[in-house]
Motif scaffolding. Sequence first.
Motif, mmCIF file in Angstrom:
data_model
loop_
_atom_site.group_PDB
_atom_site.id
_atom_site.type_symbol
_atom_site.label_atom_id
_atom_site.label_comp_id
_atom_site.label_asym_id
_atom_site.label_seq_id
_atom_site.Cartn_x
_atom_site.Cartn_y
_atom_site.Cartn_z
ATOM 1 N N PHE A 196 0.817 -1.194 0.000
ATOM 2 C CA PHE A 196 0.000 0.000 0.000
ATOM 3 C C PHE A 196 0.861 1.259 0.000
ATOM 4 O O PHE A 196 0.530 2.255 -0.644
ATOM 5 C CB PHE A 196 -0.941 -0.019 1.199
ATOM 6 C CG PHE A 196 -1.867 1.114 1.164
ATOM 7 C CD1 PHE A 196 -1.711 2.172 2.023
ATOM 8 C CD2 PHE A 196 -2.880 1.156 0.226
ATOM 9 C CE1 PHE A 196 -2.554 3.240 1.963
ATOM 10 C CE2 PHE A 196 -3.724 2.220 0.158
ATOM 11 C CZ PHE A 196 -3.561 3.273 1.030
ATOM 12 N N LEU A 200 1.857 2.069 -3.381
ATOM 13 C CA LEU A 200 0.764 2.718 -4.100
ATOM 14 C C LEU A 200 0.698 4.200 -3.770
ATOM 15 O O LEU A 200 0.580 5.038 -4.656
ATOM 16 C CB LEU A 200 -0.565 2.057 -3.723
ATOM 17 C CG LEU A 200 -1.798 2.849 -4.148
ATOM 18 C CD1 LEU A 200 -1.909 2.897 -5.647
ATOM 19 C CD2 LEU A 200 -3.064 2.264 -3.555
ATOM 20 N N LEU A 201 0.799 4.524 -2.474
ATOM 21 C CA LEU A 201 0.707 5.929 -2.074
ATOM 22 C C LEU A 201 1.810 6.750 -2.713
ATOM 23 O O LEU A 201 1.589 7.873 -3.173
ATOM 24 C CB LEU A 201 0.808 6.046 -0.550
ATOM 25 C CG LEU A 201 -0.450 5.690 0.206
ATOM 26 C CD1 LEU A 201 -0.220 5.884 1.700
ATOM 27 C CD2 LEU A 201 -1.609 6.550 -0.252
ATOM 28 N N LEU A 253 0.875 7.396 -6.269
ATOM 29 C CA LEU A 253 -0.178 8.393 -6.413
ATOM 30 C C LEU A 253 0.351 9.791 -6.154
ATOM 31 O O LEU A 253 -0.092 10.760 -6.765
ATOM 32 C CB LEU A 253 -1.325 8.090 -5.447
ATOM 33 C CG LEU A 253 -2.256 6.973 -5.877
ATOM 34 C CD1 LEU A 253 -3.279 6.709 -4.799
ATOM 35 C CD2 LEU A 253 -2.948 7.338 -7.171
ATOM 36 N N PRO A 288 -0.347 10.469 -10.454
ATOM 37 C CA PRO A 288 -1.671 9.936 -10.136
ATOM 38 C C PRO A 288 -2.338 9.177 -11.275
ATOM 39 O O PRO A 288 -3.209 8.369 -11.031
ATOM 40 C CB PRO A 288 -2.476 11.185 -9.780
ATOM 41 C CG PRO A 288 -1.510 12.283 -9.634
ATOM 42 C CD PRO A 288 -0.281 11.920 -10.368
ATOM 43 N N LEU A 344 -7.777 13.379 -5.245
ATOM 44 C CA LEU A 344 -8.001 12.265 -6.159
ATOM 45 C C LEU A 344 -9.487 12.083 -6.415
ATOM 46 O O LEU A 344 -10.323 12.518 -5.647
ATOM 47 C CB LEU A 344 -7.447 10.964 -5.558
ATOM 48 C CG LEU A 344 -5.974 10.932 -5.232
ATOM 49 C CD1 LEU A 344 -5.661 9.664 -4.481
ATOM 50 C CD2 LEU A 344 -5.160 10.999 -6.505
ATOM 51 N N TYR A 347 -10.676 6.393 -6.355
ATOM 52 C CA TYR A 347 -9.306 6.330 -5.862
ATOM 53 C C TYR A 347 -9.293 6.585 -4.363
ATOM 54 O O TYR A 347 -8.593 5.913 -3.611
ATOM 55 C CB TYR A 347 -8.425 7.379 -6.542
ATOM 56 C CG TYR A 347 -7.881 6.986 -7.889
ATOM 57 C CD1 TYR A 347 -6.658 7.450 -8.327
ATOM 58 C CD2 TYR A 347 -8.601 6.155 -8.744
ATOM 59 C CE1 TYR A 347 -6.155 7.116 -9.561
ATOM 60 C CE2 TYR A 347 -8.108 5.826 -9.985
ATOM 61 C CZ TYR A 347 -6.883 6.308 -10.392
ATOM 62 O OH TYR A 347 -6.376 5.997 -11.618
#
Lengths: 355, 323
Positions: free
Chosen positions: A334, A337-338, A341, A345, B92, B96
């Motif tokens: 996770f 993923l952050l 992003l 994004p 976002l 998301y």
Amino acid sequence: MPADAAPTTPATSASPSATAEGEARRADAASDRERRPSGWTARYGDAVPWLVLAAVAVALVAIYGLQPVAQTTLNGLSFGAVIAIGAVGLTLVYSILKLVNFAHGDFLTLGAYMAMLAGTAWGLPLPLGALFAMAVTAAVAMSLEVTIWRPMRRRRSGLLQLLLISLGIALIIRAAIQFAFGSQLHTLDVNVTDAYSFLGLTLGHTEAVVMTVGVVTLVALALGLRYSLLGRRMRALADNLELAETTGINTPRVILWTWVIGGGLAGLAGILAGARSSISPEFGFQLLLPMFAAVVMGGIGNVFGALVAGLVLAVGIEWSTLAIGPQWKIPVGFGILLLTLAVRPQGIFGTARTI
Amino acid sequence: MTVSAVFVADIDFWVSVGLLAGIFAVVGLGLQLNVGYTGILNFGPAGFMAIGAYSVGILVLEVGMSFLLACLIAMAISIGAGLIIGLPSLRLRGDYFAIVSIGIAEVIRYSALNLPDVTGGSQGLFCEGPRCWDDSWVGASDGINGVVESLGWADPPILFPLLLVVWVVVIAVVVTLSALQRAPWGRVVRAIRDDEDAARALGKNTFLYKLQSLSIAALLGAVAGLFMAMNLATVHPQDFKPLVTFFVFGVVILGGMASYWGVLAGSLVFWVVLEGTRFVELPVTDSQQAAIRFGVVGVILVAVMTLRSQGLFGKREEMVLGD
């Protein structure tokens, strides 16, 4: 700057000669045109993630040595086969229906348990049991489309409604499995002792099979999406659902096939995951988080991106075990993923297009 | 299969249902603000509850702080967490944010699970012998029970004062949030839910409002979490799994979107049903009973969303659940 993903190009063709085939091919060509920003980001932007990956790999080798890094990379590819297949199924459904399917994880669980059932109840060897399990998950996905998703779409239900329905379905499937099989751990009937050694690395027999099946499936999927008629139609729907409907493509049929493929893939991912470790009613849902991460990392709706991101994410997660304990695998995934992003994004792997 | 109807008269049952309903109403009100009124798909309530519960537990048991101070700090930590989470991710898109918020809640839970020195790991935190984190509360609680007894009730349950406090808080929150909704702040927030781009075009800093909405939900989540710690006398990672977030969603949609009083009703109905199933004696094992419980929640989610998406008290006009 809005953080939304790819802007869709308006459909180009208005000619009266638009047959289903012609339109699909034109959508094909349209989606091939890369929709990227201009300037140096266009030339080098896509390479940056790979450079970062390579830099991390080099740093890890410097700190921990080549053998541990290579071994964890191998483990990661085996784990990655599971995550990639699951993520591809998730993103396929999302690309066409714009639905985040929270029930996907429990389809994995269902597949694994059906394979186990086929083995224990009818003595089927795992390959046959797997086919049975995938048929079951595909059938369940198909029947849900007919009984729930299609009527809700006709009623113009919103994103949150569909999301909550998928959540409810997830809980119902999990409850049924736990009710039928209990909450203790089970294992699939696989060969856990044999292993191959090469170049100082070890690969379990089962892991090798998982990787092979994974690679074959993913390649077949990529080729099918690119070159088969159904694949082209699915990509047309993903590009612009309403337009595809007006061009004579049998959209309900294509959507049904999407669910069949997505459900089957989920079942397969569940079996592969179950082959690598033990299964419980919750194990599929626990894998959903890394799959979500891969889907978002690859650019939501981007099948190729989800595939690559799944592999890379799994390798990254396995690399983390060099530094910290394995109980942190899910949070690490996770965290990756952050990071993605925060930096990019619209997805790191895969460009700004829908499939 | 026998149904033990004795439970209807069992006061402890109703106190326990009342507590669960109240706790989930508090966190549900925050979720309602996010989902029903601001249009933020917050899937992280379990994480905020964990922050509240663990903060109080750790601060009192390991740092030796007083209970009330620990509660205040726990609430501040949670608001801070809401800001930290919201700053990067509220820009976002909706789906998301749902994924990010559920991921963060899971990271919090895994951290609680994997740092046994601080959080007790998979054993959790619990009251050690005579010491509990709510020792100062126990004094107040006995005082309240004393007053109740002097009013004529012979033997009030030990958790009764907590029940009172929880529901006083619930009512206070509903009144406050409803007032906020009638204020200009509430109108902007609803505008964001209906059409964020339009709100932005009118010059509203929508990001700031969304951040405030999330912080309020974080605060309410923490309060619910510390109530839960007081109710259970343990703080355990098992109590903050995603299933808890899904229960909160069940409560909110059962009560109805965009209705604060509906959250109360939804929570009561939800927990009466769920706890009531304990008294239906089916020949099933414990894990099967547990499966029935969350299976019922799944059925509630699907049934409400397909048959009556506005829930019990929601308003159709306010249900802008589309994208």
